[in-house]
Motif scaffolding. Sequence first.
Motif, mmCIF file in Angstrom:
data_model
loop_
_atom_site.group_PDB
_atom_site.id
_atom_site.type_symbol
_atom_site.label_atom_id
_atom_site.label_comp_id
_atom_site.label_asym_id
_atom_site.label_seq_id
_atom_site.Cartn_x
_atom_site.Cartn_y
_atom_site.Cartn_z
ATOM 1 N N MET A 1 0.850 -1.193 0.000
ATOM 2 C CA MET A 1 0.000 0.000 0.000
ATOM 3 C C MET A 1 0.886 1.244 0.000
ATOM 4 O O MET A 1 1.491 1.598 1.003
ATOM 5 N N VAL A 2 0.987 1.896 -1.148
ATOM 6 C CA VAL A 2 1.824 3.077 -1.301
ATOM 7 C C VAL A 2 1.377 4.203 -0.378
ATOM 8 O O VAL A 2 2.175 5.036 0.056
ATOM 9 N N ALA A 3 0.087 4.242 -0.051
ATOM 10 C CA ALA A 3 -0.439 5.295 0.825
ATOM 11 C C ALA A 3 0.282 5.319 2.169
ATOM 12 O O ALA A 3 0.417 6.384 2.795
ATOM 13 N N LEU A 4 0.760 4.171 2.639
ATOM 14 C CA LEU A 4 1.487 4.137 3.913
ATOM 15 C C LEU A 4 2.762 4.978 3.823
ATOM 16 O O LEU A 4 3.092 5.725 4.744
ATOM 17 N N ALA A 5 3.482 4.844 2.695
ATOM 18 C CA ALA A 5 4.720 5.617 2.514
ATOM 19 C C ALA A 5 4.420 7.105 2.406
ATOM 20 O O ALA A 5 5.206 7.950 2.857
ATOM 21 N N ILE A 6 3.276 7.430 1.802
ATOM 22 C CA ILE A 6 2.896 8.838 1.648
ATOM 23 C C ILE A 6 2.566 9.474 2.996
ATOM 24 O O ILE A 6 2.908 10.632 3.258
ATOM 25 N N LEU A 7 1.930 8.725 3.876
ATOM 26 C CA LEU A 7 1.453 9.278 5.146
ATOM 27 C C LEU A 7 2.461 9.183 6.294
ATOM 28 O O LEU A 7 2.329 9.893 7.295
ATOM 29 N N MET A 8 3.463 8.322 6.165
ATOM 30 C CA MET A 8 4.433 8.136 7.246
ATOM 31 C C MET A 8 5.122 9.438 7.684
ATOM 32 O O MET A 8 5.246 9.707 8.884
ATOM 33 N N PRO A 9 5.596 10.258 6.736
ATOM 34 C CA PRO A 9 6.265 11.487 7.172
ATOM 35 C C PRO A 9 5.371 12.412 8.002
ATOM 36 O O PRO A 9 5.860 13.152 8.865
ATOM 37 N N ILE A 10 4.050 12.372 7.746
ATOM 38 C CA ILE A 10 3.136 13.226 8.504
ATOM 39 C C ILE A 10 3.118 12.808 9.971
ATOM 40 O O ILE A 10 3.181 13.643 10.883
ATOM 41 N N VAL A 11 3.032 11.503 10.194
ATOM 42 C CA VAL A 11 3.003 10.989 11.567
ATOM 43 C C VAL A 11 4.276 11.368 12.310
ATOM 44 O O VAL A 11 4.234 11.858 13.449
ATOM 45 N N ALA A 12 5.449 11.178 11.646
ATOM 46 C CA ALA A 12 6.725 11.473 12.294
ATOM 47 C C ALA A 12 6.885 12.973 12.536
ATOM 48 O O ALA A 12 7.359 13.402 13.596
ATOM 49 N N SER A 13 6.469 13.781 11.553
ATOM 50 C CA SER A 13 6.645 15.230 11.669
ATOM 51 C C SER A 13 5.807 15.811 12.801
ATOM 52 O O SER A 13 6.310 16.602 13.620
ATOM 53 N N ILE A 14 4.521 15.435 12.859
ATOM 54 C CA ILE A 14 3.653 15.959 13.921
ATOM 55 C C ILE A 14 4.152 15.507 15.289
ATOM 56 O O ILE A 14 4.186 16.292 16.253
ATOM 57 N N GLY A 15 4.542 14.258 15.388
ATOM 58 C CA GLY A 15 5.063 13.752 16.662
ATOM 59 C C GLY A 15 6.323 14.476 17.081
ATOM 60 O O GLY A 15 6.498 14.827 18.259
ATOM 61 N N GLY A 16 7.221 14.732 16.108
ATOM 62 C CA GLY A 16 8.456 15.454 16.417
ATOM 63 C C GLY A 16 8.190 16.862 16.912
ATOM 64 O O GLY A 16 8.805 17.333 17.879
ATOM 65 N N ASN A 17 7.260 17.560 16.255
ATOM 66 C CA ASN A 17 6.924 18.915 16.686
ATOM 67 C C ASN A 17 6.289 18.928 18.073
ATOM 68 O O ASN A 17 6.585 19.809 18.906
ATOM 69 N N ALA A 18 5.408 17.971 18.329
ATOM 70 C CA ALA A 18 4.780 17.894 19.649
ATOM 71 C C ALA A 18 5.815 17.631 20.736
ATOM 72 O O ALA A 18 5.770 18.228 21.824
ATOM 73 N N GLY A 19 6.764 16.736 20.434
ATOM 74 C CA GLY A 19 7.821 16.448 21.398
ATOM 75 C C GLY A 19 8.713 17.645 21.650
ATOM 76 O O GLY A 19 9.110 17.919 22.787
ATOM 77 N N THR A 20 9.013 18.393 20.587
ATOM 78 C CA THR A 20 9.855 19.576 20.720
ATOM 79 C C THR A 20 9.174 20.641 21.576
ATOM 80 O O THR A 20 9.812 21.306 22.400
ATOM 81 N N GLN A 21 7.868 20.813 21.386
ATOM 82 C CA GLN A 21 7.131 21.779 22.196
ATOM 83 C C GLN A 21 7.226 21.445 23.686
ATOM 84 O O GLN A 21 7.547 22.302 24.521
ATOM 85 N N THR A 22 6.934 20.195 24.011
ATOM 86 C CA THR A 22 6.965 19.778 25.416
ATOM 87 C C THR A 22 8.373 19.842 25.979
ATOM 88 O O THR A 22 8.579 20.270 27.121
ATOM 89 N N MET A 23 9.349 19.420 25.167
ATOM 90 C CA MET A 23 10.744 19.447 25.614
ATOM 91 C C MET A 23 11.211 20.864 25.916
ATOM 92 O O MET A 23 11.884 21.111 26.925
ATOM 93 N N ALA A 24 10.855 21.815 25.062
ATOM 94 C CA ALA A 24 11.263 23.205 25.287
ATOM 95 C C ALA A 24 10.677 23.731 26.594
ATOM 96 O O ALA A 24 11.360 24.433 27.359
ATOM 97 N N ILE A 25 9.431 23.394 26.862
ATOM 98 C CA ILE A 25 8.787 23.829 28.109
ATOM 99 C C ILE A 25 9.480 23.199 29.312
ATOM 100 O O ILE A 25 9.747 23.855 30.315
ATOM 101 N N ALA A 26 9.796 21.904 29.193
ATOM 102 C CA ALA A 26 10.424 21.196 30.315
ATOM 103 C C ALA A 26 11.827 21.727 30.595
ATOM 104 O O ALA A 26 12.202 21.941 31.761
ATOM 105 N N VAL A 27 12.611 21.954 29.540
ATOM 106 C CA VAL A 27 13.979 22.453 29.725
ATOM 107 C C VAL A 27 13.954 23.843 30.360
ATOM 108 O O VAL A 27 14.733 24.146 31.269
#
Length: 467
Positions: free
Chosen positions: A329-355
């Motif tokens: 299913m090619v759609a999985l490859a298309i959508l994977m970067p979205i999952v990683a990108s949103i998760g990375g941004n969410a983690g960065t937000q929380t990390m900045a607040i914690a630091v």
Amino acid sequence: MSETELSPEDEAPESELDDDDRLKHEFVRSVLDAVELGDDEEARSKVEPLHPADIADLVELTPAELRPALAAAIADFIDGDVLSEMNDWVRDELIAALEPHQLADIAAELDTDDAVAIIEDLGEEEQRAVLRALDPDDRAAIEEALSYPEESAGRLMQRELIAVPEYWTVGDVIDYLRTQDDLTTDFWEIFVVDPAHHPVGTCHLSWILRTPRVVSISDVMKREQTLIPVDMDQEEVALRFQKYALISAAVIDASGRLVGMITVDDVVHIISEEAGEDALLLSGAGDGDINEPIRDSYKARVRWLVANLFTAMVASGIIAIFDTAIQQMVALAILMPIVASIGGNAGTQTMAIAVRALATNQLTQSNTMRTIRREVTVALLNGATIALLLGVGAALIFGNVALGVVIASAMVVNVFVAGLAGVLVPVGLERLKQDPAVASSVFVTMVTDSMGFFAFLGLAVASGLVG
């Protein structure tokens, strides 16, 4: 007039500054043109009206290859006040070109803390040469300051202060201030000490001026005061000034004796320096100074990119496990970067607040669990919102409701993990006595990328979306 206010003669001519109080490009160019043409007199006439901070800016804005010529042309105006305002890297370049006796003359003009800032980065031989050229009193004060750890209150404090015994009257204090010519001229409060030179209180100048001469200073002073241990880290010093709204504070040695004072102007510089340092450490950008040599910038940044390369391999390894599913299913490859990108941004937000919370002592052992619960709740709310939008969009675009459900579920999981990692990683590093700003981003990115790919591809397989 306060220290931060400039008299008209101290200000750079209005025409030389733009709306943001920065030197105009045309002015900088005109000075450098005069230097290149060998017209030192013209360069000096343009620079003479400038405030020391503006002269420091002029040197910093000058290309590195022209700085020696500019410094030679305006040498009469490059004094201790200018050097103390100058970028560290640029200042080191100029200092390297000065003779020890010239540095000693500059250091003798400055308060101890500013003189130490200039001398502390010299090599051992250069330090000894400069110290030998100083007067004995200045040499002893600077040598004592250099004996304290870097970025400690001992390095930051100045020895020039006013201390009086508690049995004096207000009149005694006023007479002392008027008759002693060698006293410091920049102070806001007077420290009151006992016979062992232990601080027992402080007294604002305004109180002295408004009190009759016959009143004892012990009746005017404030006994409650914030004392700074000489070995306290400068970041903790800044936090105390911020917390207790201090203008100046006494610095004491291990025996409790008064050895110096720290003023708010120094602390403002530290707050700015530490905030910028933490932001740069989070990104792995080293000192992040545009005047830093290219070699040093390369060495500071490349090691974190190499570390990130290895952590990225973990995420790639997870993708490799599900290569068959991606092929189906090619759609999985298309959508994977979205999952990683949103998760990375969410983690960065929380990390900045914690630091930031750790740096300002807002996040401690007393409220760690409460903070984790708060950030997890925020992460779940954010994850649910993004999941709804992404799930509906994926279902409509690809015409596959099951795919929409899978990516929505993966998004909730990844944002939840990102929020958790954003707090736990900095807190964990801090508990291990490591700077949470240094390596947090690498580990948080690894967790969010790996978990995002694993959750999305794993749910796709588990749900039967792909074989």
